[in-house]
Design a protein around this motif. Sequence first.
Motif, PDB file in Angstrom:
ATOM      1  N   GLY A  13      46.261 -54.842  55.864  1.00 36.36           N
ATOM      2  CA  GLY A  13      47.344 -54.555  54.988  1.00 36.36           C
ATOM      3  C   GLY A  13      48.471 -54.015  55.575  1.00 36.36           C
ATOM      4  N   ARG A  14      49.475 -53.990  54.946  1.00 37.61           N
ATOM      5  CA  ARG A  14      50.838 -53.440  55.271  1.00 37.61           C
ATOM      6  C   ARG A  14      50.925 -52.112  55.002  1.00 37.61           C
ATOM      7  N   THR A  15      51.467 -51.192  55.849  1.00 29.21           N
ATOM      8  CA  THR A  15      51.545 -49.667  55.585  1.00 29.21           C
ATOM      9  C   THR A  15      52.916 -49.254  55.696  1.00 29.21           C
ATOM     10  N   GLY A 238      56.415 -59.232  36.864  1.00 31.00           N
ATOM     11  CA  GLY A 238      56.128 -60.570  37.583  1.00 31.00           C
ATOM     12  C   GLY A 238      57.029 -60.668  38.942  1.00 31.00           C
ATOM     13  N   ILE A 239      57.465 -59.415  39.370  1.00 33.58           N
ATOM     14  CA  ILE A 239      58.333 -59.627  40.499  1.00 33.58           C
ATOM     15  C   ILE A 239      57.431 -59.683  41.874  1.00 33.58           C
ATOM     16  N   PRO A 240      57.421 -60.616  42.811  1.00 40.77           N
ATOM     17  CA  PRO A 240      56.475 -60.518  43.956  1.00 40.77           C
ATOM     18  C   PRO A 240      56.415 -59.353  44.892  1.00 40.77           C
ATOM     19  N   MET A 241      55.359 -59.199  45.423  1.00 39.10           N
ATOM     20  CA  MET A 241      55.419 -58.406  46.725  1.00 39.10           C
ATOM     21  C   MET A 241      54.146 -58.801  47.654  1.00 39.10           C
ATOM     22  N   SER A 242      54.171 -58.427  48.695  1.00 39.69           N
ATOM     23  CA  SER A 242      53.114 -58.774  49.670  1.00 39.69           C
ATOM     24  C   SER A 242      52.381 -57.614  50.232  1.00 39.69           C
ATOM     25  N   TYR A 243      50.938 -57.616  49.912  1.00 38.70           N
ATOM     26  CA  TYR A 243      50.282 -56.687  50.518  1.00 38.70           C
ATOM     27  C   TYR A 243      49.916 -56.708  52.121  1.00 38.70           C
ATOM     28  N   ILE A 373      42.413 -57.059  50.626  1.00 39.55           N
ATOM     29  CA  ILE A 373      42.992 -56.143  51.583  1.00 39.55           C
ATOM     30  C   ILE A 373      41.991 -55.345  52.250  1.00 39.55           C
ATOM     31  N   ASP A 374      41.924 -55.440  53.777  1.00 36.36           N
ATOM     32  CA  ASP A 374      40.910 -54.747  54.238  1.00 36.36           C
ATOM     33  C   ASP A 374      41.118 -53.210  54.227  1.00 36.36           C
ATOM     34  N   PRO A 375      40.164 -52.547  53.875  1.00 40.93           N
ATOM     35  CA  PRO A 375      40.161 -50.962  53.853  1.00 40.93           C
ATOM     36  C   PRO A 375      40.474 -50.501  55.423  1.00 40.93           C
TER      37      PRO A 375
END
Length: 461
Positions: A13-15, A238-243, A373-375
């Motif tokens: 996951g992004r941070t 409905g506006i996209p994002m990336s995790y 998403i990995d913890p």
Amino acid sequence: MTSLCHGLPPLTGRTEPWMEQLLADPDQCADLLSAHGSALNLLDFGPLGRNIGELTRAGADLGVEVGVFVARKANKALSLISAAVDAGAGLDVASYAELKQCLDRGVEAGRIIVTAAVKDKALLTLAITSRVTVSLDNVDETADVVAIAAKEGIRARVALRLAVTHPSVPPTRFGLTADSWLAFLRDRGELLEVEGVHFHLNGYDRQHRVLALAEACSFIDRLRDAGHPVGYIDMGGGIPMSYLEDEQSWRAFWQALAADADGTLTWRGDRLGLTDPALDRPSPALYPYWQRETRGAWLTALLSTPVDGTTAAQLLTSRGLQLRCEPGRSVLDGCGVTLAEVVFRKTTSDGVPLVGLQMNRTQMRSTSADVLIDPRWLRPSRAGTPSAPGEAFLVGAYCIEEELILRRRLAFPQGVARGDIAVFLNTAGYLMHILESPSHQLPLAQNLVHRDGDWIPDGES
């Protein structure tokens, strides 16, 4: 240092910098859990203004004024209200409580819109008498609005929710057709101030929204001809994002799941909605946790898309229309994490390893089939003796067989200890609040907000 936990295969996951600062101090996280209980939500609304600005700048670059109304339902923290206003945004509310919270905190009526799918008379009365705009969905609801406006002796500020009828756009349960609205207004519209046209589409397809914008513009032309000075189109959320950090891990996961004939990667071989393994691509049952175009880039592409011999941006600018939107997770991107403490390790009766967390599955879940998403895994100094390295599934506190926190198998290269902490990343947008439940009379997770270097309970000054 070797990672304490990763998925099979990894979905990293992004941070944000504030998250990494937090993760660098496992003992602080343990202290917070000891003081406030597990699970625990930590919020930092610093990234909110950046995300909102990305959308407004994308519009401004093409001459379109963009008004952002943050979806209040995406996160219940009271601190979100002031953070949204401070960032120049409004609030999209979906209940009486959400509306009253905003009004009690001094949010101007013009910076609020009510979009609830079902609106009782208490909510409608508060909105109408406070001069807050109501997005109208159906004739019965509109009749209630007209009756309340007549009783109060005022005109109600409204936006009309349009059910888009273009054959390329999937059918929707939300709104009414243009013809239906025009017929209603002709007969009973004198107590309505029609300020805008609103639509609500499922999914993230850019072309669907372009077609909806074009249909809404044609509707507005007819409304203006009928004497209604409509000033904006509201395209909802409905506006996209990336995790996730990258596309490669996202694609690798689906390829691995498609090839997992023995069902070892997920709980009891759950296909997560993947109906045809040969396709090895994301299932519609899951949120797209990696997306190529997000926020500003997505909006720029949408506004630049050709339609009806022009572009979406030109459809708006030629009519002097503002474009409004109601994002939730995409503007809350980077604003929160959820912590949970490990309380047990065991195996099922058929030998499947489990790690029990002091939380339940509703405290980190949306309507998606799973959270991909990995913890991040922390081991504070007070944690117990770790088990041998291995793999396991995370389970929670509800007394049901399917009480999985994540449905993917995780690897633990340095084992698992009681007192370890699972940190679920980027949960502020919907994941921590939209489905949370106090079943079994378990307490809901507390919400702490990062302010001036300290973590304070949400709602406290």
